[in-house]
Design a protein around this motif. Structure first.
Motif, short mmCIF file in Angstrom:
data_model
loop_
_atom_site.label_atom_id
_atom_site.label_comp_id
_atom_site.label_asym_id
_atom_site.label_seq_id
_atom_site.Cartn_x
_atom_site.Cartn_y
_atom_site.Cartn_z
N ASN A 36 0.72 -1.24 -0.08
CA ASN A 36 -0.05 0.10 -0.14
C ASN A 36 1.02 1.18 0.01
N ILE A 37 0.77 1.87 -1.35
CA ILE A 37 1.75 3.13 -1.25
C ILE A 37 0.53 4.44 -1.18
N VAL A 38 1.30 5.47 -0.26
CA VAL A 38 0.30 6.63 -0.30
C VAL A 38 1.23 7.72 -0.90
N ILE A 39 0.89 8.35 -1.81
CA ILE A 39 1.36 9.52 -2.36
C ILE A 39 0.77 10.62 -1.90
N ILE A 40 1.65 11.53 -1.66
CA ILE A 40 1.10 13.00 -0.85
C ILE A 40 1.86 14.12 -1.60
#
Lengths: 260, 222
Positions: A36-40
C-alpha cells in the motif's frame, strides 16, 4: 511479476509534460504485490498523473511502465518494443482498477448493475455469479440495502463506496485511488476511509493512494511518497516520513498541512 | 359561366379521399426518411469524431456540402442526373433517401451535441473497467446521450414532415402533388390547397405539442 522481484508495477524513467508543465520527471517507482503506497504532495505536483498513466488514461511521453511482468504502453514484437495497440492495452490494464475523485458511476444503471456490468460483459461472468459477488461486495461496503437505487439517489459517500465495489468486482491486482475523499462533505469522509482500511488489510492487492488525508496515510501506508514538481522528493515508512522528514521541501509541506 | 362559391364544401368532401391518400404517402416518406436520417446521422457523427483524419475530414466535408445546398438541388441530382449513369430507382425511394440524407446532416449535429454532453469521466470509467470500444458506445455513452436528444430529433421529424412537400418536384404523389393534380384537372385550387394545408397542420401541430411534453420530460439537448 518481475522475474527476480515480486513487483507488480514498475515505472522506469517515465516522463510526461503538458505543454511546458512537467508532471512526471523521470519517475522510477516499484510497487510490490500487496503493498500500500500513499502518495502525498501539493496540488498540481503530478501525483494524479502517476495513476492516470498506469490506468492508461494518459500516455507517458517517454519511459516504460511494467505491470505484472508485461510492458503496459509497449508490446514486444520480435524482441523489439513497439507502441501498444488498443488490444494490448486492454489485456494489460485488466490487472488495474481505479476509483476516481468524482465517482463516475453510470447514472443510467442502478447500483447492482453498476457493479455487475463490467464483470458480465468484460470478464464474461454469468449474470448469476456476477450478482452474487456484487451483493457480497456491496454488503462489505455497507450498501446491501441500496442495490436498486440509482446513483442520483445516493450521497457522495455512498456513491464512492459503490465505485469502490465496482472496481473491486473486476478483481484487480492493483487498485488506484485518486483523491477519493476530496469531493466529499467532511462528515462522509470517514465511511469511505473505513472501507479503504478494510481493503488495505483484507484484500490481496496493491494499492496506490493519492490523498490529502494525512492521518489515513500514516495508518494504512506501507510506504509514503512525497511528490513535488514531477519528482519523488522523499519516500519512506509513514512514521519516519511524517515524524522525521529529511528534505526541506517535505518539512515545509507537512508543516503547512498540519497547521490547519 | 357559372359563378363558383368561394369555398365549395361538396367539392372539398369529394376530393378528401384522394388527399388522404396523398397524406398517407407523405407520412410513409417521413417515417422511412427519418429512419434513414437517424442511421446516417449517427454514422456521420461517429465518423466525424474519428481521430483518423482520413475518415473525419472527408466525412466532415460531405456533411457540410449536403447541409449547405438546398434539398431541391439534391432531389434533382438524384432524380435527373443519377439515372444517366444507370442508377434507376423509383421516385419514392429516391425521394425518401434524399430527404433522409439531407436531414442526416442535422441529426448528426444533434448526436454530436448529445455525445459531447456525456461527461468525460464516463469515458474514463468505461476505460478503467476495460470495456471494448463497442461496449463503451452501446452500454455507457449512447444510453446516456440519446434521451436528451429525443426532443431535438422530434423537432427535425416535424420539419421533415413538412419538407416532404418538396418530393412533389420529382413526381412523388404525396399530399402536395395530390392537391396540385386536383387543382390543375378541375381548375379549382382553393379547396385542394386549403385542405392540404389543414391536413399538414392536423398532423404537425399535435406532434409538436407532444414534442413539447417530451422536452419537459427529457430536457433539451442543445
Amino acid at each position: 511479476m518481475d522475474a527476480q522481484t515480486n513487483n507488480i508495477v514498475r515505472f522506469e524513467n517515465v516522463s510526461k509534460a503538458f505543454g511546458d508543465l512537467v508532471v512526471l520527471d523521470d519517475l522510477n517507482l516499484s510497487v510490490a504485490q500487496n503493498e500500500n503506497i500513499v502518495i502525498i504532495g501539493p496540488s498540481g505536483s503530478g501525483k494524479t498523473t502517476i495513476l492516470r498513466t498506469l490506468m492508461t488514461l494518459e500516455k507517458p511521453d517517454s519511459g516504460k511502465i511494467i505491470v505484472n511482468g508485461q510492458y503496459l504502453w509497449h508490446r514486444e514484437v520480435n524482441g523489439e518494443l513497439r507502441p501498444a495497440n488498443e488490444r494490448h492495452l486492454r489485456k494489460v490494464r485488466g490487472d488495474i482498477g481505479m476509483v476516481f475523485q468524482h465517482f463516475y458511476l453510470f447514472p443510467h444503471m442502478n447500483v447492482l448493475r453498476n457493479v455487475t456490468e463490467a464483470p458480465i460483459h468484460v470478464l464474461g461472468q454469468s449474470r448469476k455469479a456476477a450478482e452474487e459477488s456484487a451483493r457480497q461486495l456491496l454488503d462489505m461496503v455497507g450498501l446491501s440495502t441500496k442495490l436498486d437505487a440509482f446513483p442520483s439517489q445516493l450521497s457522495g459517500g455512498q456513491k464512492q463506496r459503490v465505485a469502490i465495489a465496482r472496481a473491486l468486482a473486476m478483481r484487480p491486482k492493483v487498485m488506484l485511488f485518486d483523491e477519493v475523499t476530496s469531493a466529499l462533505d467532511p462528515e462522509l469522509v470517514g465511511e469511505v476511509l473505513s472501507v479503504m482500511r478494510q481493503l488495505a488489510t483484507e484484500f490481496d492487492m496493491a494499492m496506490l493512494i493519492v490523498t490529502h488525508e494525512m492521518g489515513f496515510a500514516r495508518e494504512v501506508g506501507d510506504r509514503v511518497l512525497f511528490f513535488d514538481k514531477g519528482r519523488i522528493i522523499e519516500s519512506g515508512k509513514p512514521n519516519d516520513l511524517f515524524d522525521n522528514p529529511q528534505r526541506e521541501r517535505t518539512q515545509q509541506f507537512l508543516s503547512a498541512i498540519l497547521q490547519h | 359561366m357559372e359563378q363558383s362559391a368561394l369555398f365549395d364544401w361538396n367539392f372539398a368532401l369529394e376530393i378528401l379521399p384522394q388527399l388522404l391518400e396523398g397524406l398517407w404517402v407523405t407520412i410513409q416518406a417521413t417515417f422511412f426518411g427519418f429512419i434513414i436520417s437517424m442511421a446516417i446521422g449517427l454514422f456521420f457523427a461517429l465518423a466525424r469524431r474519428s481521430e483518423n483524419l482520413l475518415i473525419s475530414a472527408p466525412i466532415g466535408a460531405i456533411v457540410e456540402f449536403i447541409k449547405s445546398t438546398p434539398l431541391l438541388v439534391q432531389l434533382f441530382i438524384f432524380f435527373y442526373i443519377l439515372p444517366r449513369y444507370g442508377f434507376r430507382v423509383p421516385a419514392f425511394q429516391l425521394g425518401v433517401f434524399a430527404i433522409g440524407l439531407h436531414f442526416s446532416t442535422y441529426t448528426s449535429e444533434v448526436y454530436r451535441a448529445g455525445i459531447n454532453a456525456v461527461p468525460r469521466g464516463q469515458w474514463e470509467a468505461a476505460r478503467a473497467l476495460n470495456f471494448t470500444a463497442f461496449q463503451k458506445w452501446t452500454r455507457i455513452i449512447l444510453p446516456q446521450a440519446l434521451p436528451p436528444m429525443i426532443p431535438a430529433l422530434g423537432n427535425y421529424l416535424i420539419a421533415m414532415f413538412k419538407e416532404t412537400a418538396q418530393l412533389s418536384a420529382i413526381t412523388v404523389v404525396e399530399l402536395m402533388l395530390s392537391a396540385r393534380i386536383i387543382g390543375t384537372s378541375e381548375f379549382r385550387f382553393v379547396e385542394p390547397i386549403t385542405l392540404a394545408g389543414i391536413l399538414y397542420f392536423a398532423v404537425s401541430y399535435p406532434s409538436s405539442l407532444f414534442i413539447q411534453q417530451l422536452e419537459n420530460r427529457f430536457g433539451r439537448a442543445n
